[in-house]
Motif scaffolding. Structure first.
Motif, short mmCIF file in Angstrom:
data_model
loop_
_atom_site.label_atom_id
_atom_site.label_comp_id
_atom_site.label_asym_id
_atom_site.label_seq_id
_atom_site.Cartn_x
_atom_site.Cartn_y
_atom_site.Cartn_z
N PRO A 1 0.81 -1.22 0.00
CA PRO A 1 0.00 0.00 0.00
C PRO A 1 0.84 1.27 0.00
O PRO A 1 2.07 1.22 0.15
CB PRO A 1 -0.79 -0.12 1.31
CG PRO A 1 0.17 -0.82 2.21
CD PRO A 1 0.86 -1.84 1.34
N MET A 2 0.16 2.40 -0.15
CA MET A 2 0.82 3.70 0.01
C MET A 2 1.49 3.75 1.38
O MET A 2 0.88 3.39 2.38
CB MET A 2 -0.21 4.82 -0.08
CG MET A 2 -0.84 5.02 -1.42
SD MET A 2 -2.17 6.27 -1.39
CE MET A 2 -3.53 5.29 -0.73
N GLY A 3 2.74 4.20 1.39
CA GLY A 3 3.44 4.36 2.66
C GLY A 3 4.17 3.12 3.14
O GLY A 3 4.75 3.15 4.23
N SER A 4 4.17 2.05 2.35
CA SER A 4 4.87 0.83 2.79
C SER A 4 6.36 0.91 2.53
O SER A 4 7.13 0.12 3.09
CB SER A 4 4.28 -0.41 2.11
OG SER A 4 4.39 -0.32 0.71
N GLY A 5 6.79 1.86 1.68
CA GLY A 5 8.22 2.03 1.43
C GLY A 5 8.72 1.40 0.15
O GLY A 5 9.92 1.14 0.02
N ALA B 1 -7.19 2.86 5.63
CA ALA B 1 -7.49 1.62 6.36
C ALA B 1 -8.45 0.74 5.55
O ALA B 1 -8.27 -0.48 5.47
CB ALA B 1 -8.07 1.94 7.73
N ASP B 2 -9.47 1.36 4.95
CA ASP B 2 -10.44 0.60 4.16
C ASP B 2 -9.78 -0.02 2.93
O ASP B 2 -10.01 -1.19 2.61
CB ASP B 2 -11.60 1.50 3.72
CG ASP B 2 -12.47 1.95 4.87
OD1 ASP B 2 -12.38 1.35 5.97
OD2 ASP B 2 -13.24 2.91 4.68
N ILE B 3 -8.95 0.77 2.24
CA ILE B 3 -8.26 0.28 1.05
C ILE B 3 -7.33 -0.87 1.40
O ILE B 3 -7.27 -1.89 0.71
CB ILE B 3 -7.49 1.44 0.36
CG1 ILE B 3 -8.49 2.40 -0.28
CG2 ILE B 3 -6.51 0.91 -0.67
CD1 ILE B 3 -7.85 3.71 -0.74
N MET B 4 -6.59 -0.71 2.51
CA MET B 4 -5.67 -1.77 2.91
C MET B 4 -6.43 -3.05 3.24
O MET B 4 -6.01 -4.15 2.87
CB MET B 4 -4.84 -1.31 4.11
CG MET B 4 -3.82 -2.32 4.59
SD MET B 4 -2.64 -2.80 3.30
CE MET B 4 -1.37 -3.55 4.32
N ALA B 5 -7.56 -2.94 3.93
CA ALA B 5 -8.35 -4.12 4.26
C ALA B 5 -8.85 -4.82 2.99
O ALA B 5 -8.85 -6.06 2.91
CB ALA B 5 -9.53 -3.73 5.15
#
Length: 198
Positions: free
Chosen positions: A31-35, A155-159
């Motif tokens: 996801p966004m922000g995972s690096g 949070a919704d997108i990651m789920a």
């Protein structure tokens, strides 16, 4: 003092993990922000290979940035362009490949990744929590998919995407509280261990 290799130097076979038959040395998803980009750069430095980022490929081919593609043409068109960029990179690139956060949503991209894995390729899911992703990306509403409440949308997108990340990946590496260099070393260690059958 040993000079650092040039950014485009040929890979040092002694420093590289086992190579897949075709395509990138490793593909990073998450996801966004995972690096993905920063870890990809760290791996590229360790292995003296280039990092290719499919978000940058899409922007280059479209001649504009991703928010503008979403505004002018919608998400479906962006995903089409993204799939084309991923397919081309899987066929052409022999360095480190970082995918956009939603690249795995396209069925054709999942099929291409499965074929890459079948040829010995490695797809790494860089896992991250909201608490650690937020400071990295800012989670501001300027991102097309984070309109409204950015933290809740993330949070919704990651789920929604987690099962797909887990399905396409051959390795899952948490990035919470770790530097890009630490994550890169962990990926390299696990690739070498897998090659030894550990």
């Amino acid at each position: 003092m040993t000079p650092r290799p040039a950014p485009h130097a040929a890979p040092d076979p002694g420093a590289l993990p086992p190579l897949p038959a075709h395509g990138p040395l490793v593909v990073l998803c998450g996801p966004m922000g995972s690096g993905k980009t920063t870890v990809g750069r760290a791996l590229g430095r360790r292995w003296s290979v280039d990092l290719r980022d499919t978000d940058a490929d899409v922007e280059r081919r479209a001649g504009t940035d991703i928010p503008e593609i979403f505004r002018a043409h919608g998400e479906a068109e962006f995903r089409r362009l993204e799939h084309e960029a991923v397919a081309a990179a899987l066929a052409e690139h022999r360095g480190v490949l970082a995918l956009g956060g939603g690249a795995v949503l396209h069925p054709g991209t999942r099929e291409a990744l499965a074929a890459y894995v079948a040829g010995g390729g490695v797809v790494v899911f860089l896992d991250v929590s909201l608490e650690h992703a937020a400071p990295r990306v800012g989670l501001d509403a300027s991102r097309p998919l984070l309109q409204g409440d950015p933290r809740q949308r993330w949070a919704d997108i990651m789920a929604e995407r987690r099962p797909t990340y887990e399905a396409v990946a051959t390795l899952r590496v948490p990035t919470d509280g770790r530097t890009a260099g630490e994550v890169a070393r962990e990926i390299e260690r696990r690739l070498r261990a897998a090659a030894r059958g550990a």
